[in-house]
Design a protein around this motif. Structure first.
Motif, PDB file in Angstrom:
ATOM      1  N   UNK A 268       0.964  -1.553  -0.397  1.00  0.00           N
ATOM      2  CA  UNK A 268      -0.079  -0.447   0.128  1.00  0.00           C
ATOM      3  C   UNK A 268       0.825   1.275   0.011  1.00  0.00           C
ATOM      4  N   UNK A 269       2.276   1.515   0.649  1.00  0.00           N
ATOM      5  CA  UNK A 269       2.845   2.027   1.160  1.00  0.00           C
ATOM      6  C   UNK A 269       3.561   2.919  -0.895  1.00  0.00           C
ATOM      7  N   UNK A 270       3.809   1.705  -1.313  1.00  0.00           N
ATOM      8  CA  UNK A 270       4.201   1.437  -2.505  1.00  0.00           C
ATOM      9  C   UNK A 270       3.762   2.388  -3.471  1.00  0.00           C
ATOM     10  N   UNK A 271       1.766   1.287  -3.234  1.00  0.00           N
ATOM     11  CA  UNK A 271       1.709   2.247  -4.356  1.00  0.00           C
ATOM     12  C   UNK A 271       0.809   3.543  -3.731  1.00  0.00           C
ATOM     13  N   UNK A 272       1.025   3.903  -3.273  1.00  0.00           N
ATOM     14  CA  UNK A 272       0.510   5.855  -2.580  1.00  0.00           C
ATOM     15  C   UNK A 272       1.509   6.181  -2.563  1.00  0.00           C
ATOM     16  N   UNK A 340      -3.707   0.260   5.849  1.00  0.00           N
ATOM     17  CA  UNK A 340      -4.150  -0.159   4.265  1.00  0.00           C
ATOM     18  C   UNK A 340      -4.835   1.550   4.111  1.00  0.00           C
ATOM     19  N   UNK A 341      -6.264   1.340   3.991  1.00  0.00           N
ATOM     20  CA  UNK A 341      -7.032   1.948   4.599  1.00  0.00           C
ATOM     21  C   UNK A 341      -7.011   3.028   4.948  1.00  0.00           C
ATOM     22  N   UNK A 342      -6.023   4.077   5.706  1.00  0.00           N
ATOM     23  CA  UNK A 342      -6.085   4.960   6.619  1.00  0.00           C
ATOM     24  C   UNK A 342      -4.529   5.282   5.492  1.00  0.00           C
ATOM     25  N   UNK A 343      -3.678   5.124   4.917  1.00  0.00           N
ATOM     26  CA  UNK A 343      -2.784   4.637   4.088  1.00  0.00           C
ATOM     27  C   UNK A 343      -3.290   6.171   2.864  1.00  0.00           C
ATOM     28  N   UNK A 344      -3.627   5.438   2.265  1.00  0.00           N
ATOM     29  CA  UNK A 344      -4.906   5.111   0.665  1.00  0.00           C
ATOM     30  C   UNK A 344      -5.160   7.251   1.112  1.00  0.00           C
ATOM     31  N   UNK A 345      -6.173   7.311   2.036  1.00  0.00           N
ATOM     32  CA  UNK A 345      -7.123   8.348   2.172  1.00  0.00           C
ATOM     33  C   UNK A 345      -6.194   9.233   2.698  1.00  0.00           C
TER      34      UNK A 345
END
Length: 432
Positions: A268-272, A340-345
């Motif tokens: 998730x970090x990588x994608x974000x 994962x959700x909080x990272x993207x938001x």
């Protein structure tokens, strides 16, 4: 069709690939050495090393001062303005250098007045050397200009140095101080190489910026610094409290479980990180909404895998010495999913659309919940690493809920998250 998708999102796909390789090497290669480290230095010494690392991580937050978020956005917006890039880079490096000296002064005070620091001076100094690489390693610059190839190659060299050094020189229990030393030297190696690349290849010309410029960039990063402090507290409080209240073996158990959880959340970090500059430039609501569902699906698959594989992972890394870590890791699946959700938001969504305030306040909100939870555990005599794991998941849930509320309020995903995306004049104005 695939060719069309690739052409449209070429930079994102390439940078996601480089970030994926980088983060895989960054996390996987040290994990190769981890079973050897635990076997050689023992659980207590490994716990002591982990405790030192979590303390120094607070200094790293001070030195970065939120610039790893604010500078990325500024670099992305001014990538074709060489004069502005020189100004931004010079200001950021000046601020970081000053904060490094401040942090070192604080460490010296701790080394003279706090017992656990006095008894382990060399360990904490070797661990603190990592902070120097935070000054000279401009990951934020390459992320902003969407050129992660250099960073990937440079980081690989530093990680390889660390792993090889561990196997070559770590031989006895008393050698535990070499673990942070080799790690710090590896990071410093990558920092020096990347700094050279910044000057020679990217042609950045450094100068001492005016006080007005320093003040501007410093104040611009303050909200992000506050959120980073809260994140560091959220992530490190369990190990910090465990180090002061329980045994170093307990620190080792929690640290290992949390390390594996952090590896699981890394996709998730990588994608974000790859998406952030693109969304910051385009503010494309359709892409933003689509990736939210991707994040939810991937996060669910990840926690299922972690839950099933937890016993095998713990046995591999510890040789059957930390069975207690299996339960901790499974409980941390809550942390992985909501994290994962909080990272993207967070910065890819709220910050990119011009709403840094709820992004930062959400972390403060979760930290308040964290402190209330720890106070409740203390008052009810319920301190345990099991409960600490649950509290970590609760803090990420609170961040996700807070950020989702504001994403819906500002219609970042459209008029309705699950319905057709409608653009209105009022909605468009929210991004301006």
């Amino acid at each position: 069709m695939l060719q069309k998708i690739y052409s449209k999102h070429k930079s994102i796909i390439k940078n996601t690939g480089y970030l994926s390789i980088l983060e895989f090497l960054k996390l996987a290669m040290p994990f190769i050495a981890l079973p050897y480290i635990i076997r050689v230095i023992g659980l207590d010494n490994y716990g002591l090393v982990a405790f030192a690392q979590v303390i120094i991580s607070y200094f790293i937050v001070i030195i970065n001062f939120g610039l790893d978020i604010s500078a990325v956005k500024l670099i992305a917006e001014n990538r074709h303005n060489k004069s502005k890039l020189n100004e931004i880079v010079s200001s950021v490096l000046t601020i970081k250098s000053g904060l490094f000296l401040l942090s070192f002064g604080i460490l010296i005070i701790l080394l003279f007045f706090i017992d656990i620091f006095k008894d382990n001076k060399i360990l904490f100094i070797f661990t603190f050397l990592t902070c120097l690489s935070e000054v000279v390693f401009p990951t934020w610059f390459y992320q902003g200009i969407e050129k992660m190839k250099y960073i990937t190659i440079i980081r690989f060299s530093s990680i390889l140095f660390y792993v090889l050094s561990i196997f070559l020189f770590l031989k006895r229990q008393d050698d535990y101080v070499l673990v942070p030393l080799f790690q710090s030297l590896g990071w410093l190696l990558s920092g020096v190489i990347s700094f050279y690349t910044l000057i020679r290849i990217e042609k950045i010309k450094l100068h001492f910026p005016s006080w007005i410029k320093i003040k501007y960039y410093f104040l611009d990063s303050v909200p992000f610094f506050i959120s980073r402090v809260s994140l560091a507290i959220n992530s490190g409080m369990a190990k910090t409290v465990t180090g002061f209240c329980f045994s170093l073996s307990d620190v080792a158990i929690f640290d290992l479980a949390q390390k594996i959880a952090n590896v699981a959340i890394m996709p998730m970090h990588m994608l974000c990180q790859a998406m952030y500059p693109h969304i910051a430039k385009t503010k494309d609501r359709k892409i933003t909404r689509s990736y939210l569902f991707v994040v939810l699906g991937v996060a669910f698959c990840i926690i299922i895998g972690v839950y099933i594989l937890a016993p095998y992972a713990i046995d591999y890394f510890t040789g059957g010495k930390m069975h207690e870590a299996v339960l901790i890791l499974r409980l941390l699946c809550l942390y992985i999913f909501f994290g994962s959700i909080s990272i993207y938001l967070g910065y890819p969504t709220l910050v990119s659309f011009g709403y840094p305030s709820p992004f930062n306040k959400s972390v403060l909100f979760s930290t308040i919940i964290l402190f209330i939870s720890y106070a409740s555990l203390y008052l009810t005599n319920s301190f345990s690493i099991i409960n600490f794991s649950l509290v970590l998941g609760l803090s990420e849930l609170s961040i996700s809920a807070y950020r989702m509320y504001y994403c819906n309020k500002y219609k970042i995903f459209g008029d309705h998250l699950f319905g057709k995306l409608h653009k209105s004049k009022d909605t468009d104005n929210l991004t301006n």
